[in-house]
Design a protein around this motif. Structure first.
Motif, PDB file in Angstrom:
ATOM      1  N   ALA A 341     -37.802  -0.039  13.409  1.00 37.32           N
ATOM      2  CA  ALA A 341     -38.263  -0.232  12.304  1.00 37.32           C
ATOM      3  C   ALA A 341     -40.006  -0.005  12.249  1.00 37.32           C
ATOM      4  CB  ALA A 341     -38.155  -1.696  11.806  1.00 37.32           C
ATOM      5  N   GLU A 342     -40.826  -0.356  13.335  1.00 39.04           N
ATOM      6  CA  GLU A 342     -41.920  -0.176  13.619  1.00 39.04           C
ATOM      7  C   GLU A 342     -42.308   1.225  13.728  1.00 39.04           C
ATOM      8  OE1 GLU A 342     -45.689  -0.894  13.320  1.00 39.04           O
ATOM      9  OE2 GLU A 342     -44.497  -2.736  13.745  1.00 39.04           O
ATOM     10  N   GLY A 343     -41.572   2.106  14.073  1.00 35.74           N
ATOM     11  CA  GLY A 343     -41.701   3.662  14.047  1.00 35.74           C
ATOM     12  C   GLY A 343     -41.654   4.290  12.838  1.00 35.74           C
ATOM     13  N   LEU A 344     -40.561   3.852  12.071  1.00 38.85           N
ATOM     14  CA  LEU A 344     -40.640   4.233  10.706  1.00 38.85           C
ATOM     15  C   LEU A 344     -41.891   3.981   9.745  1.00 38.85           C
ATOM     16  CD1 LEU A 344     -36.674   3.306  10.021  1.00 38.85           C
ATOM     17  CD2 LEU A 344     -37.727   5.643   9.966  1.00 38.85           C
ATOM     18  N   ARG A 345     -42.419   2.672  10.078  1.00 38.18           N
ATOM     19  CA  ARG A 345     -43.342   2.204   9.330  1.00 38.18           C
ATOM     20  C   ARG A 345     -44.595   3.078   9.764  1.00 38.18           C
ATOM     21  NH1 ARG A 345     -47.358  -0.840  11.518  1.00 38.18           N
ATOM     22  NH2 ARG A 345     -49.011  -1.951   9.854  1.00 38.18           N
ATOM     23  N   THR A 373     -42.722  -7.799  13.169  1.00 40.61           N
ATOM     24  CA  THR A 373     -42.639  -6.600  12.516  1.00 40.61           C
ATOM     25  C   THR A 373     -42.347  -6.770  10.982  1.00 40.61           C
ATOM     26  OG1 THR A 373     -41.591  -5.643  14.370  1.00 40.61           O
ATOM     27  CG2 THR A 373     -40.914  -4.515  12.489  1.00 40.61           C
ATOM     28  N   GLU A 374     -41.627  -7.577  10.490  1.00 35.91           N
ATOM     29  CA  GLU A 374     -41.418  -7.722   9.081  1.00 35.91           C
ATOM     30  C   GLU A 374     -42.700  -8.004   8.618  1.00 35.91           C
ATOM     31  OE1 GLU A 374     -39.034 -11.046   6.210  1.00 35.91           O
ATOM     32  OE2 GLU A 374     -39.524 -11.465   8.117  1.00 35.91           O
ATOM     33  N   ALA A 375     -43.472  -8.821   8.951  1.00 32.61           N
ATOM     34  CA  ALA A 375     -44.602  -9.410   8.525  1.00 32.61           C
ATOM     35  C   ALA A 375     -45.510  -8.133   8.269  1.00 32.61           C
ATOM     36  CB  ALA A 375     -45.341 -10.310   9.138  1.00 32.61           C
ATOM     37  N   ARG A 376     -45.650  -7.062   8.961  1.00 37.33           N
ATOM     38  CA  ARG A 376     -46.308  -5.995   8.864  1.00 37.33           C
ATOM     39  C   ARG A 376     -45.907  -4.984   8.053  1.00 37.33           C
ATOM     40  NH1 ARG A 376     -47.056  -6.566  14.644  1.00 37.33           N
ATOM     41  NH2 ARG A 376     -45.099  -5.413  14.991  1.00 37.33           N
ATOM     42  N   ILE A 377     -44.628  -4.984   7.765  1.00 32.48           N
ATOM     43  CA  ILE A 377     -44.098  -4.164   6.674  1.00 32.48           C
ATOM     44  C   ILE A 377     -44.453  -4.686   5.406  1.00 32.48           C
ATOM     45  CG2 ILE A 377     -41.782  -3.566   5.771  1.00 32.48           C
ATOM     46  CD1 ILE A 377     -40.792  -3.226   8.568  1.00 32.48           C
ATOM     47  N   LEU A 378     -44.219  -5.910   5.283  1.00 39.73           N
ATOM     48  CA  LEU A 378     -44.543  -6.763   4.021  1.00 39.73           C
ATOM     49  C   LEU A 378     -45.951  -6.528   3.385  1.00 39.73           C
ATOM     50  CD1 LEU A 378     -42.439 -10.085   4.624  1.00 39.73           C
ATOM     51  CD2 LEU A 378     -42.049  -8.155   2.864  1.00 39.73           C
ATOM     52  N   VAL A 379     -46.989  -6.437   4.443  1.00 39.66           N
ATOM     53  CA  VAL A 379     -48.324  -6.224   3.983  1.00 39.66           C
ATOM     54  C   VAL A 379     -48.490  -4.747   3.737  1.00 39.66           C
ATOM     55  CG1 VAL A 379     -50.679  -5.960   5.036  1.00 39.66           C
ATOM     56  CG2 VAL A 379     -49.173  -8.065   5.742  1.00 39.66           C
ATOM     57  N   ASP A 380     -47.937  -3.938   4.195  1.00 41.98           N
ATOM     58  CA  ASP A 380     -47.935  -2.638   3.732  1.00 41.98           C
ATOM     59  C   ASP A 380     -47.563  -2.489   2.265  1.00 41.98           C
ATOM     60  OD1 ASP A 380     -49.058  -1.756   6.068  1.00 41.98           O
ATOM     61  OD2 ASP A 380     -47.246  -0.732   6.928  1.00 41.98           O
ATOM     62  N   LEU A 381     -46.441  -3.274   1.945  1.00 44.53           N
ATOM     63  CA  LEU A 381     -45.796  -2.979   0.612  1.00 44.53           C
ATOM     64  C   LEU A 381     -46.554  -3.685  -0.400  1.00 44.53           C
ATOM     65  CD1 LEU A 381     -41.941  -3.812   1.650  1.00 44.53           C
ATOM     66  CD2 LEU A 381     -42.752  -1.670   0.678  1.00 44.53           C
ATOM     67  N   ILE A 382     -47.097  -4.861  -0.049  1.00 47.33           N
ATOM     68  CA  ILE A 382     -48.330  -5.395  -1.011  1.00 47.33           C
ATOM     69  C   ILE A 382     -49.428  -4.491  -0.988  1.00 47.33           C
ATOM     70  CG2 ILE A 382     -49.857  -7.225  -0.960  1.00 47.33           C
ATOM     71  CD1 ILE A 382     -47.935  -9.019   0.419  1.00 47.33           C
ATOM     72  N   ASP A 383     -49.789  -3.694   0.140  1.00 45.16           N
ATOM     73  CA  ASP A 383     -51.018  -3.027  -0.102  1.00 45.16           C
ATOM     74  C   ASP A 383     -50.563  -1.570  -1.091  1.00 45.16           C
ATOM     75  OD1 ASP A 383     -52.543  -4.592   1.221  1.00 45.16           O
ATOM     76  OD2 ASP A 383     -52.389  -3.191   3.212  1.00 45.16           O
ATOM     77  N   GLY A 394     -45.751 -11.229  -6.182  1.00 46.13           N
ATOM     78  CA  GLY A 394     -45.292 -12.390  -5.727  1.00 46.13           C
ATOM     79  C   GLY A 394     -44.327 -12.417  -4.792  1.00 46.13           C
ATOM     80  N   TRP A 395     -43.166 -11.607  -5.130  1.00 45.65           N
ATOM     81  CA  TRP A 395     -42.156 -11.712  -4.218  1.00 45.65           C
ATOM     82  C   TRP A 395     -42.320 -11.419  -2.925  1.00 45.65           C
ATOM     83  CZ3 TRP A 395     -36.979 -13.641  -3.693  1.00 45.65           C
ATOM     84  CH2 TRP A 395     -36.436 -12.856  -2.758  1.00 45.65           C
ATOM     85  N   LEU A 396     -43.185 -10.299  -2.700  1.00 48.23           N
ATOM     86  CA  LEU A 396     -43.582  -9.940  -1.398  1.00 48.23           C
ATOM     87  C   LEU A 396     -44.528 -10.895  -0.826  1.00 48.23           C
ATOM     88  CD1 LEU A 396     -44.387  -6.220  -2.133  1.00 48.23           C
ATOM     89  CD2 LEU A 396     -42.403  -6.938  -0.824  1.00 48.23           C
ATOM     90  N   GLU A 397     -45.432 -11.458  -1.581  1.00 48.42           N
ATOM     91  CA  GLU A 397     -46.133 -12.691  -0.715  1.00 48.42           C
ATOM     92  C   GLU A 397     -45.285 -13.651  -0.299  1.00 48.42           C
ATOM     93  OE1 GLU A 397     -49.122 -13.360  -3.870  1.00 48.42           O
ATOM     94  OE2 GLU A 397     -50.406 -11.874  -2.857  1.00 48.42           O
ATOM     95  N   SER A 398     -44.497 -14.024  -1.234  1.00 51.96           N
ATOM     96  CA  SER A 398     -43.450 -15.378  -0.767  1.00 51.96           C
ATOM     97  C   SER A 398     -42.506 -15.048   0.516  1.00 51.96           C
ATOM     98  CB  SER A 398     -42.133 -15.507  -1.998  1.00 51.96           C
ATOM     99  OG  SER A 398     -41.600 -16.600  -1.708  1.00 51.96           O
ATOM    100  N   LYS A 399     -42.207 -13.501   0.617  1.00 46.03           N
ATOM    101  CA  LYS A 399     -41.427 -13.348   1.701  1.00 46.03           C
ATOM    102  C   LYS A 399     -42.435 -13.315   2.942  1.00 46.03           C
ATOM    103  CE  LYS A 399     -37.588 -12.380   1.926  1.00 46.03           C
ATOM    104  NZ  LYS A 399     -36.502 -13.359   2.283  1.00 46.03           N
ATOM    105  N   LEU A 400     -43.600 -12.714   2.757  1.00 41.01           N
ATOM    106  CA  LEU A 400     -44.497 -12.914   3.928  1.00 41.01           C
ATOM    107  C   LEU A 400     -44.617 -14.121   4.183  1.00 41.01           C
ATOM    108  CD1 LEU A 400     -46.714 -11.361   5.649  1.00 41.01           C
ATOM    109  CD2 LEU A 400     -48.164 -11.511   3.783  1.00 41.01           C
TER     110      LEU A 400
END
Length: 415
Positions: A341-345, A373-383, A394-400
Motif C-alpha cells: 500500500a505504501e508503495g502504491l501511495r 500507512t492508513e493514516a498517511r493515505i487518508l492525509v493524502d486523500l484529504i489534501d 468530514g468522512w476522511l477526517e473521521s476515519k483519520l
C-alpha cells in the motif's frame, strides 16, 4: 452552515419579511391579518426565534400560519414556540411519515451523521441547548397537501409548491407572487450555489435528478426577484436569481446527460465516474457535499438500482475485505500488505493504496505499521480534495481520527 448566536437579533429582508439566523433560518412574513412563520429551527431555538421577531417588531406575534419546507428537525423542531389555538401548521402530506421514519431510524442515522459531520455536530452541541433530535415532539400538522397548496392572508397570496426531489420527499418551496419572493428551504442544497444534496454520506432516500431538473425549471419560470434559502443570506435581483438557478440547472443537466450517454455506450460505473467532469464554465463556486463522481454514481443508481452487474460478489453479503486475513497470510503478513500500500501511495496510486490498506486493516486492525500507512493515505486523500466537498472531508477526517485512536491502542507489532 449558519452559527447559532442567540444574542443576535432578527433583521428585515424587506418591509414585511423578517429573518432569524440559526443552524437553519426561521422567517416571518407580516400581513394585515396576522403573521406567517416559515420554518421554526431546532427545538431549543424556537422560543428565541420568536423573541427575536417580537423584539424587532416591538409587539407580540399574531401567528396565523406556520409553514414547513421539510420535516428535518432543524427546520421544524421549534414548532411549539409558535403554537396556539388558532395556528394552522402546514406541511406536505409526506411530512408525518418522513418525520416518523427519521425518528425510528434516529440511532442509526445519528451514528452515520457523527462520522461525516462530527465537527458541525460538536459545535451545535456546544452552542445549542434544549431537546435533542430524538426527544423533539412531532409537529402538530393541521393542513396537509399534495403537489401544491395556496392560501390568502391579509391580501397576500402564498403558494406552496411540492419539490420531492429536494432534500426530502416532503420538501416544498414557498412562492409569494405579489412580492416575487421565493423561499426554497434546502431544495437547492444547504449552501446556495453548490451542487444540490443528491448525495449525503450520512444517507438519505434516493433523490431524483430528472425530477429535480423539472422542479427547478418550474421555479426558474416564476422569475423571482428575491430568493430566500434554508441557510445563508438571501439573493436579490431577478437577474442574479435567474443566473444562479440556471447555472445550477445547467451543471446538473450536464452531469446527468453525460452519464446517461456513457451508460448507453456500455461503459462501467467506474469508467463513467472517472470520465465525467464539469467544464470550467459550469463549475459552481463550491462542490457542496462531494465531487462530481458522486453525482455520477447517484444518477447511475437512480436508473439501475444497487446491482452493477460487474462482479458476482455484489450479490452476496461478504465484502472484499473479508479475504484480508487470508491474503495477508499468503503474502507474508499484514505488514507486507501495508508495504505494498505504501508503495502504491508513493507512486501516486492513492485509491489503489487505500484498497490495499483496507485489506491489511481487516487482517490486523491493531497493527501499528498498518494503521500508520492508513493514516498517511487518508492525509493524502484529504489534501487531494483541495478543501472542497465537506462530506468527503468530514468522512476522511473521521476515519483519520479512528486510525489515530487505533494507533493509541496498537499492539506495537508489525503484524
Amino acid at each position: 452552515m449558519n452559527e447559532w448566536r442567540p444574542e443576535d437579533g432578527a433583521f428585515r429582508i424587506s418591509d414585511s419579511i423578517l429573518m432569524s439566523k440559526s443552524v437553519t433560518n426561521a422567517y416571518l412574513v407580516i400581513t394585515e391579518e396576522g403573521d406567517v412563520v416559515i420554518n421554526t429551527g431546532l427545538a431549543g431555538h424556537g422560543q428565541r426565534h420568536r423573541e427575536r421577531f417580537e423584539q424587532l417588531l416591538k409587539r407580540r406575534l399574531a401567528v396565523r400560519k406556520v409553514i414547513f419546507t421539510q420535516s428535518h428537525v432543524d427546520h421544524a423542531g421549534g414548532w411549539q414556540a409558535f403554537d396556539g389555538a388558532d395556528v394552522d401548521f402546514i406541511g406536505q402530506r409526506n411530512f408525518d411519515a418522513i418525520w416518523a421514519e427519521r425518528a425510528a431510524l434516529e440511532p442509526f442515522f445519528a451514528r452515520r451523521n457523527y462520522r461525516v459531520i462530527r465537527a458541525i455536530l460538536d459545535k451545535m452541541a456546544r452552542e445549542s441547548k434544549g431537546p435533542q433530535p430524538s426527544e423533539t415532539p412531532a409537529p402538530r400538522l393541521t393542513t396537509r397537501y399534495g403537489d401544491g397548496y395556496a392560501f390568502v392572508l391579509g391580501g397576500q397570496r402564498f403558494e406552496l409548491i411540492a419539490t420531492p426531489s429536494g432534500e426530502s420527499l416532503d420538501a416544498a418551496c414557498v412562492w409569494i407572487p405579489q412580492k416575487r419572493t421565493l423561499l426554497t428551504g434546502n431544495f437547492l442544497s444547504a449552501v446556495l450555489g453548490t451542487m444540490p444534496n443528491f448525495v449525503t454520506l450520512r444517507g438519505d432516500r434516493q433523490r431524483s435528478i430528472p425530477g429535480f431538473l423539472r422542479e427547478l425549471q418550474a421555479l426558474i419560470d416564476l422569475d423571482a426577484e428575491l430568493l430566500i434559502t434554508g441557510h445563508g443570506d438571501p439573493l436579490e435581483g431577478a437577474t442574479d436569481v435567474c443566473a444562479t438557478l440556471k447555472k445550477v440547472r445547467d451543471a446538473v443537466r450536464f452531469i446527468h446527460d453525460k452519464t446517461v450517454r456513457r451508460m448507453v455506450a456500455g461503459e462501467t460505473l467506474p469508467e463513467v465516474m472517472e470520465a465525467v467532469e464539469l467544464p470550467a464554465k459550469l463549475r459552481l463556486s463550491r462542490l457542496g457535499r462531494g465531487p462530481t463522481r458522486w453525482y455520477v454514481r447517484s444518477i447511475w443508481k437512480e436508473y439501475t438500482g444497487w446491482f452493477r452487474q460487474e462482479l458476482t460478489s455484489e450479490l452476496y453479503a461478504k465484502p472484499v475485505v473479508s479475504i484480508g486475513p487470508v491474503l495477508a497470510e499468503m503474502v507474508g503478513g499484514p505488514a507486507a500488505l501495508a508495504a505494498k500500500a505504501e508503495g502504491l501511495r508513493a507512486d501516486g496510486f492513492i485509491q489503489q493504496a487505500l484498497h490495499m490498506a483496507e485489506l491489511a486493516i481487516a487482517a490486523a486492525p491493531h497493527s501499528r505499521v498498518v494503521r500508520e500507512t492508513e493514516a498517511r493515505i487518508l492525509v493524502d486523500l484529504i489534501d487531494a480534495t483541495g478543501g472542497d466537498g465537506f462530506d468527503e472531508i468530514g468522512w476522511l477526517e473521521s476515519k483519520l481520527l479512528e486510525a489515530q485512536e487505533a494507533l493509541g491502542q496498537s499492539d506495537g507489532g508489525k503484524d
